[in-house]
Design a protein around this motif. Structure first.
Motif, PDB file in Angstrom:
ATOM      1  N   UNK A  66       0.861  -1.175   0.000  1.00  0.00           N
ATOM      2  CA  UNK A  66       0.000   0.000   0.000  1.00  0.00           C
ATOM      3  C   UNK A  66       0.901   1.230   0.000  1.00  0.00           C
ATOM      4  N   UNK A  67       0.344   2.420  -0.174  1.00  0.00           N
ATOM      5  CA  UNK A  67       1.187   3.624  -0.143  1.00  0.00           C
ATOM      6  C   UNK A  67       1.884   3.823   1.207  1.00  0.00           C
ATOM      7  N   UNK A  68       1.302   3.325   2.297  1.00  0.00           N
ATOM      8  CA  UNK A  68       1.859   3.541   3.630  1.00  0.00           C
ATOM      9  C   UNK A  68       2.882   2.488   4.045  1.00  0.00           C
ATOM     10  N   UNK A  69       2.651   1.215   3.712  1.00  0.00           N
ATOM     11  CA  UNK A  69       3.569   0.149   4.113  1.00  0.00           C
ATOM     12  C   UNK A  69       3.306  -1.113   3.324  1.00  0.00           C
ATOM     13  N   UNK A  70       4.220  -2.060   3.461  1.00  0.00           N
ATOM     14  CA  UNK A  70       4.100  -3.366   2.811  1.00  0.00           C
ATOM     15  C   UNK A  70       4.252  -4.455   3.859  1.00  0.00           C
ATOM     16  N   UNK A  71       3.623  -5.575   3.601  1.00  0.00           N
ATOM     17  CA  UNK A  71       3.771  -6.767   4.438  1.00  0.00           C
ATOM     18  C   UNK A  71       4.196  -7.919   3.559  1.00  0.00           C
ATOM     19  N   UNK A  72       5.074  -8.753   4.089  1.00  0.00           N
ATOM     20  CA  UNK A  72       5.478  -9.951   3.361  1.00  0.00           C
ATOM     21  C   UNK A  72       5.241 -11.150   4.259  1.00  0.00           C
ATOM     22  N   UNK A  73       4.482 -12.094   3.759  1.00  0.00           N
ATOM     23  CA  UNK A  73       4.320 -13.383   4.417  1.00  0.00           C
ATOM     24  C   UNK A  73       5.105 -14.382   3.574  1.00  0.00           C
ATOM     25  N   UNK A  74       5.965 -15.157   4.202  1.00  0.00           N
ATOM     26  CA  UNK A  74       6.793 -16.107   3.471  1.00  0.00           C
ATOM     27  C   UNK A  74       6.843 -17.414   4.251  1.00  0.00           C
ATOM     28  N   UNK A  75       6.620 -18.500   3.550  1.00  0.00           N
ATOM     29  CA  UNK A  75       6.750 -19.814   4.185  1.00  0.00           C
ATOM     30  C   UNK A  75       8.212 -20.219   4.207  1.00  0.00           C
TER      31      UNK A  75
END
Length: 161
Positions: A66-75
């Motif tokens: 998003x413009x404010x932040x990113x999230x990464x989910x990784x197995x």
């Protein structure tokens, strides 16, 4: 190279609550931080967001942006070591704070809460302690409400602005 410091202590000793106040003050001073939290028992996803649901469905990686932040989910097939994590984030921040990683030789601030335990951990490289009870110690000791003083201590230790 980013500096690294660990906040360690027994479960429910107040590490995360303490760190929220310290990180806020570091941010006010323009210090970019990364926090790496070690979870012994695995992580639970809230399940309330589309990215959570997509990851729970089996995606190997979910990158939510998003413009404010990113999230990464990784197995992971195995738990990543701190060196692997460090390599991923080192160029983006000034200070890496770990919560946990007691066995690593990073400089540490130990957090003790009377209702959890009054015994210090048998660990190396303790720079200071944060307690809610009197403790005679050979390292500086702070109370939980001394966010400003703890922040200044960290900045002085690493010779940061």
């Amino acid at each position: 190279m980013a500096a690294i410091i660990s906040f360690v202590g027994k479960h429910n000793s107040g590490k995360t609550t303490l760190l929220t106040g310290i990180i806020s003050r570091l941010d006010q001073r323009g210090i970019k931080t990364a926090v790496v939290k070690h979870a012994h028992k695995g992580l639970d996803l809230p399940g309330n967001f589309d990215s959570d649901r997509l990851f729970a469905a089996g995606a190997s990686i979910v990158y939510a942006s998003s413009p404010e932040f990113s999230l990464i989910y990784r197995r992971n097939h195995e738990e990543w070591g701190i060196d692997q994590i460090y390599a991923q984030i080192v160029g983006d921040v000034d200070l890496i704070i770990t919560e946990g990683f007691k066995g690593q030789d990073f400089p540490k601030i130990e957090v003790l809460r009377r209702e959890i335990s009054t015994s210090t951990l048998e660990i190396t490289n303790v720079l200071a302690r944060v307690t809610d009870f009197p403790l005679e110690d050979s390292v500086p000791t702070f109370s939980f409400d001394q966010h400003e003083e703890i922040t200044a201590f960290i900045l002085e230790y690493f010779k940061m602005k």
